[in-house]
Design an enzyme around this catalytic site. Sequence first.
Site, PDB file in Angstrom:
ATOM      1  N   HIS A  66      -5.618   7.083  -2.603  1.00  0.00           N
ATOM      2  CA  HIS A  66      -6.482   6.001  -2.156  1.00  0.00           C
ATOM      3  C   HIS A  66      -7.532   5.641  -3.203  1.00  0.00           C
ATOM      4  O   HIS A  66      -7.947   6.474  -4.004  1.00  0.00           O
ATOM      5  CB  HIS A  66      -7.143   6.384  -0.824  1.00  0.00           C
ATOM      6  CG  HIS A  66      -6.175   6.304   0.317  1.00  0.00           C
ATOM      7  ND1 HIS A  66      -6.251   7.082   1.435  1.00  0.00           N
ATOM      8  CD2 HIS A  66      -5.082   5.501   0.479  1.00  0.00           C
ATOM      9  CE1 HIS A  66      -5.254   6.773   2.253  1.00  0.00           C
ATOM     10  NE2 HIS A  66      -4.521   5.823   1.688  1.00  0.00           N
TER      11      HIS A  66
ATOM     12  N   HIS B 103       0.826  -1.209   0.000  1.00  0.00           N
ATOM     13  CA  HIS B 103       0.000   0.000   0.000  1.00  0.00           C
ATOM     14  C   HIS B 103       0.868   1.272   0.000  1.00  0.00           C
ATOM     15  O   HIS B 103       0.681   2.161  -0.831  1.00  0.00           O
ATOM     16  CB  HIS B 103      -0.931  -0.018   1.220  1.00  0.00           C
ATOM     17  CG  HIS B 103      -1.806   1.187   1.339  1.00  0.00           C
ATOM     18  ND1 HIS B 103      -3.103   1.222   0.869  1.00  0.00           N
ATOM     19  CD2 HIS B 103      -1.568   2.420   1.868  1.00  0.00           C
ATOM     20  CE1 HIS B 103      -3.632   2.414   1.106  1.00  0.00           C
ATOM     21  NE2 HIS B 103      -2.724   3.169   1.712  1.00  0.00           N
ATOM     22  N   GLU B 104       1.814   1.320   0.913  1.00  0.00           N
ATOM     23  CA  GLU B 104       2.610   2.550   1.048  1.00  0.00           C
ATOM     24  C   GLU B 104       3.518   2.772  -0.164  1.00  0.00           C
ATOM     25  O   GLU B 104       3.776   3.904  -0.556  1.00  0.00           O
ATOM     26  CB  GLU B 104       3.411   2.536   2.352  1.00  0.00           C
ATOM     27  CG  GLU B 104       2.544   2.438   3.626  1.00  0.00           C
ATOM     28  CD  GLU B 104       1.452   3.503   3.739  1.00  0.00           C
ATOM     29  OE1 GLU B 104       1.622   4.606   3.174  1.00  0.00           O
ATOM     30  OE2 GLU B 104       0.411   3.225   4.380  1.00  0.00           O
TER      31      GLU B 104
ATOM     32  N   HIS C 269       1.715   4.730  -2.659  1.00  0.00           N
ATOM     33  CA  HIS C 269       1.809   6.181  -2.422  1.00  0.00           C
ATOM     34  C   HIS C 269       3.162   6.711  -2.894  1.00  0.00           C
ATOM     35  O   HIS C 269       3.235   7.771  -3.514  1.00  0.00           O
ATOM     36  CB  HIS C 269       1.669   6.498  -0.925  1.00  0.00           C
ATOM     37  CG  HIS C 269       0.273   6.344  -0.399  1.00  0.00           C
ATOM     38  ND1 HIS C 269      -0.838   6.791  -1.067  1.00  0.00           N
ATOM     39  CD2 HIS C 269      -0.181   5.818   0.774  1.00  0.00           C
ATOM     40  CE1 HIS C 269      -1.921   6.534  -0.337  1.00  0.00           C
ATOM     41  NE2 HIS C 269      -1.542   5.937   0.788  1.00  0.00           N
TER      42      HIS C 269
HETATM   43 ZN   LIG Z   1      -2.690   5.142   2.143  1.00  0.00          ZN
END
Ligand SMILES: [Zn+2]
Length: 308
Positions: A274, A264-265, A268
């Site tokens: 998101h 997930h990170e 980013h």
């Molecule tokens: Zn996030």
Amino acid sequence: MGSKSLQFFSLALTLLLLLTFQAVFADLKHKSTSPFQFLQHLQGCHKGQNLTDIHKLKKYLHNFGYLSYKNKTHADDDDFDELLESAVRTYQLNYNLKATGSLDANTVSKMMRPRCAVADIVNGTSRMRTGRKRAHHHSGSFHTVSHYSFFEGEPRWPASKYSLTYAFLPGTRADAINPVSRAFQTWAANTHFKFSRTEDYVNADIKVSFESSDHGDGFPFDGPGGTLAHAFAPTVGMFHYDADEEWSVIANPAAFHLETLALHEIGHLLGLGHSSIEGAIMYPTFSLGESKSLHGDDIQGIKALYNF
Ligand SMILES: [Zn+2]
Ligand SMILES: *[C@@H]1O[C@H](CO)[C@@H](O)[C@H](O)[C@H]1NC(C)=O
Ligand SMILES: *[C@@H]1O[C@H](CO)[C@@H](O)[C@H](O)[C@H]1NC(C)=O
Ligand SMILES: *[C@@H]1O[C@H](CO)[C@@H](O)[C@H](O)[C@H]1NC(C)=O
Ligand SMILES: [Zn+2]
């Protein structure tokens, strides 16, 4: 004799009771330590109400990008005003909930889930629902199209910078290294990026560390539960896990999964925001024991950002 065994029996019973109390108490303590616990008591509240802790709801929605008061007095008071109602409604649209504008049970339950600390919306851009609005407009129905998103201004790594180095802060717990490295390899296998680990922390493109509460970047963590990790948009390259969480290498119902949060990170770090698709790795919330991988929505998103 009879009284001796009675004495023994009552002593044993007392001990047993004490132990039970202790276990129940420890459990309660564990359950109520979530920084999002206050939301439970606000369930059912709506516009026009004036309840203790509504200012915490305002802070929560502010932190995740839904609310910004021009007048600081209103940001800190307990009035459920028009602006708060509209923020709750935007949150509900992003999370595919009924847009009631009030804090109904489904909304509270979603808001209480542990999550990534990165805001869902940056600078008033409805990041998570660009696609959804379009679907709404054409059909009037409630279905979703694609739901990846980017940061405001669509920051990305320059085309020449496809080979990125990452390093762990010296002293980082050793068991995090393989899960994070696997997550980088998963992204490499689905993009034009190459990632290689370096020991040169200072000069690495991406720096990974475990941090606790206020750690100097303006985005303090919040202890056990609540927010779990965050990472910055390109080309900052900072990825922090909340050191106060239980973390695990193998999915385990008492801990958060290191590799899942890393996937997930890294999204980013590469420029994804998101997603409102629950199966996407870029969906903001995570449960204890949950493990996930990349979803078609994540891959579509990164392809759209880098045009490959
Ligand atoms: Zn996030
Ligand atoms: C809410 O409560 C506070 C404190 O009691 C009070 O000062 C404020 O006027 C109330 N606001 C409304 C809209 O009732
Ligand atoms: C902020 O709101 C309060 C309460 O409504 C009001 O008294 C105050 O004048 C406002 N401040 C500004 C700068 O508008
Ligand atoms: C938000 O917008 C302001 C003004 O338009 C800008 O200065 C700021 O850099 C933006 N912040 C982000 C995170 O994009
Ligand atoms: Zn940080």
